[in-house]
Design an enzyme around this catalytic site. Structure first.
Site, short mmCIF file in Angstrom:
data_model
loop_
_atom_site.label_atom_id
_atom_site.label_comp_id
_atom_site.label_asym_id
_atom_site.label_seq_id
_atom_site.Cartn_x
_atom_site.Cartn_y
_atom_site.Cartn_z
N HIS A 53 22.67 77.53 -51.03
CA HIS A 53 22.94 77.19 -52.42
C HIS A 53 22.23 75.88 -52.75
CE1 HIS A 53 26.40 75.02 -50.43
NE2 HIS A 53 25.91 74.06 -51.16
P1 TYD Z 1 30.48 75.69 -49.67
O1 TYD Z 1 30.06 74.43 -50.33
O2 TYD Z 1 29.94 76.98 -50.24
O3 TYD Z 1 30.15 75.60 -48.09
P2 TYD Z 1 28.85 75.86 -47.22
O4 TYD Z 1 27.65 75.54 -48.04
O5 TYD Z 1 28.99 74.95 -46.05
O6 TYD Z 1 28.88 77.29 -46.78
O7 TYD Z 1 32.06 75.74 -49.63
C1 TYD Z 1 32.77 76.70 -48.89
C2 TYD Z 1 34.07 77.00 -49.62
O8 TYD Z 1 34.88 75.82 -49.72
C3 TYD Z 1 33.87 77.49 -51.07
O9 TYD Z 1 34.79 78.54 -51.30
C4 TYD Z 1 34.24 76.32 -51.92
C5 TYD Z 1 35.22 75.53 -51.07
N1 TYD Z 1 35.11 74.06 -51.30
C6 TYD Z 1 36.09 73.41 -52.03
O10 TYD Z 1 37.07 74.01 -52.50
N2 TYD Z 1 35.96 72.05 -52.24
C7 TYD Z 1 34.90 71.35 -51.75
O11 TYD Z 1 34.84 70.10 -51.94
C8 TYD Z 1 33.89 72.04 -51.00
C9 TYD Z 1 32.71 71.32 -50.42
C10 TYD Z 1 34.04 73.40 -50.79
#
Ligand code: TYD
Length: 135
Positions: A53
């Site tokens: 992303h």
């Molecule tokens: P995401 O940022 O997509 O993680 P990665 O890039 O490491 O795979 O986040 C994973 C999940 O956690 C997503 O459902 C959103 C949630 N999340 C929160 O609720 N609050 C936050 O501050 C973060 C970073 C993620």
């Protein structure tokens, strides 16, 4: 320090092998934004690719406080960057607008200092949308 591009920063360490070490991240010192959120990830299975992303506004300073983390970053112009965090004294600054894929060792703890509170509206999760995004 140039904070327009992704940059690996040596935060230095205070201490010695006899005493152990402390490393400090501080707003207006070595962090170019007010820290509104802190999160950390851990126990990521080996070889799993995370990320996939970009963020519209969010800026981040990321540390591997333990283990190793590899980052692959790309901007809308197609410039590509690769970084490895393999020491707790190193921080990776990621400006807004970078598509990232991230590989963590299983023992890695990724610590992120973030410039914004969490909102899903800040994410671009589709690569084609990322390439076409205009702010
Ligand atoms: P995401 O940022 O997509 O993680 P990665 O890039 O490491 O795979 O986040 C994973 C999940 O956690 C997503 O459902 C959103 C949630 N999340 C929160 O609720 N609050 C936050 O501050 C973060 C970073 C993620």
């Amino acid at each position: 320090m140039d904070f327009t591009l992704p940059t690996l920063i040596d935060f230095q360490e205070i201490g010695s092998s006899a005493l152990g070490y402390i490393t400090v991240a501080e707003y207006q010192g070595n962090i170019p934004f007010e820290i509104k959120r802190v999160y950390w990830t851990y126990y990521t299975p080996n070889n799993l690719i995370r990320g996939n992303h970009a963020h519209k506004k969010l800026r981040q300073m990321i540390f591997a406080v333990s283990g190793n983390i590899e980052f692959y970053l790309e901007n809308q112009e197609g410039a590509k960057f690769q970084f490895k965090l393999d020491s707790p004294r190193l921080g990776l600054y990621i400006p807004s607008g970078y598509w990232r894929t991230i590989k963590l060792s299983h023992n890695a703890v990724l610590l992120c200092l973030a410039s914004e509170v969490y909102t899903e509206h800040d994410y671009i999760r589709d690569y084609i949308d990322f390439l076409n995004y205009k702010d």
